[in-house]
Design an enzyme around this catalytic site. Structure first.
Site, PDB file in Angstrom:
ATOM      1  N   HIS A  11      -5.270  -5.860  -3.880  1.00 50.51           N
ATOM      2  CA  HIS A  11      -3.838  -6.155  -3.829  1.00 50.51           C
ATOM      3  C   HIS A  11      -3.339  -5.833  -2.434  1.00 50.51           C
ATOM      4  CE1 HIS A  11      -4.016  -1.897  -4.824  1.00 50.51           C
ATOM      5  NE2 HIS A  11      -2.712  -1.746  -4.696  1.00 50.51           N
ATOM      6  N   HIS A  18      -1.047  -3.773  -1.140  1.00 52.35           N
ATOM      7  CA  HIS A  18      -0.430  -2.508  -0.725  1.00 52.35           C
ATOM      8  C   HIS A  18      -1.105  -1.953   0.530  1.00 52.35           C
ATOM      9  CE1 HIS A  18       1.513  -1.592  -4.915  1.00 52.35           C
ATOM     10  NE2 HIS A  18       2.103  -2.576  -4.266  1.00 52.35           N
ATOM     11  N   ASP A  60      -2.360   0.756   1.533  1.00 50.42           N
ATOM     12  CA  ASP A  60      -3.581   1.579   1.554  1.00 50.42           C
ATOM     13  C   ASP A  60      -4.828   0.769   1.168  1.00 50.42           C
ATOM     14  OD1 ASP A  60      -2.345   1.462  -0.988  1.00 50.42           O
ATOM     15  OD2 ASP A  60      -3.535   3.158  -1.717  1.00 50.42           O
ATOM     16  N   HIS A  61      -4.675  -0.557   0.934  1.00 50.68           N
ATOM     17  CA  HIS A  61      -5.829  -1.363   0.504  1.00 50.68           C
ATOM     18  C   HIS A  61      -6.168  -2.534   1.425  1.00 50.68           C
ATOM     19  CE1 HIS A  61      -6.399   0.498  -3.495  1.00 50.68           C
ATOM     20  NE2 HIS A  61      -5.164   0.898  -3.232  1.00 50.68           N
TER      21      HIS A  61
END
Ligand code: ZN
Length: 261
Positions: free
Chosen positions: A62, A64, A66-67
């Site tokens: 996804h 976000h 942090d990804h």
């Protein structure tokens, strides 16, 4: 087939020990899942782990922060396409994946499972008995939801897959997938009941419900608790269990039970 994990150096309240970047390796090919945030030494650690293998894909569960944001820089270095459900901040996928689409690596095929709830664009990835869950299921901790109805439906969806092993976006892997998924479902339903009970016992606003149900939450996570209660009240409103003006809700928004016959 081998799975390797490179832990991103971004520990925190929402990321636990940090983001798990996975290398899915078969024969001499490798796909990288959830490259993580833009941190130079993490990029170098991933390149180091890929070594002389032939990369085939960089994939994000996804969008976000942090990804996904390291995906394009990493893919440029590896000269491979970026895969994801849709573009996001600092994330431009070359290939858009929908539910059921696959990404190949060696003889393997990773299957995208659309699992909205934590985020509308969230994908889990199935590899036979194994499920890479991103932030849909994290190593033991509660997931912050964007949409509680979609989140619960997506938990039932992954339960139906009948996988054995979970490789989460944060925290440790587990070989007891069935128990873990059932635990998440139970936890969500129990929280819903606690919210209904709190309103039944006199809670009149979002803040009252937070005080009753999330009293254990430390001060720095109170805003997250307000958010979590708001999305659950929106679901209970859609389920016709409470009156709640979901659209413009804040801590002082009123809530009331819908009387049952
Ligand atoms: Zn995350």
């Amino acid at each position: 087939m081998t799975i390797e994990r490179v832990l991103a150096p971004n520990p925190g309240v929402y990321t636990g020990p940090g983001t798990n970047t996975y290398l899915i390796i078969d024969r001499d090919e490798v796909a990288v899942l959830d490259p993580g945030p833009v941190i130079d030494r993490h990029l170098l650690a991933i390149l180091d782990a890929v070594r002389a293998r032939t990369a085939t894909a960089v994939i994000a569960t996804h969008t976000h922060s942090d990804h996904a944001p390291l995906a394009n820089a990493l893919a440029a270095r590896l000269r491979v396409p970026v895969f994801g459900n849709r573009p996001g901040p600092g994330f431009e996928p070359d290939v858009l994946l929908a539910d059921g689409d696959t990404v190949g690596v060696g003889r393997l095929s990773l299957e995208a499972v659309h699992t909205p709830g934590h985020a509308a664009d969230h994908l889990c990835f199935r590899l036979s008995e194994r499920l890479f869950t991103g932030d849909h299921i994290m190593g033991g901790s509660t997931v912050v939801m964007e949409d509680a109805s979609a989140y619960l439906a997506s938990l039932y969806r992954v339960q139906d897959l009948g996988v054995e092993r979970i490789e989460p976006g944060h925290g440790d892997s587990t070989d007891d997938a069935g128990t873990v998924i059932a635990g998440y479902i139970e936890h969500r339903l129990a929280r819903e009941q606690e919210i209904l009970d709190a309103i039944g016992a006199g809670a009149r606003t979002v803040e009252d419900v937070v005080d009753a149900v999330y009293a254990f939450v430390p001060a720095d996570l109170q805003m997250a608790a307000v958010h979590q209660v708001t999305v659950q009240l929106s679901k209970l409103s859609a389920d016709e269990k409470v009156w709640f003006p979901a659209g413009a809700a804040g801590p002082s928004t009123m809530v009331e039970l819908i009387a049952r016959q």
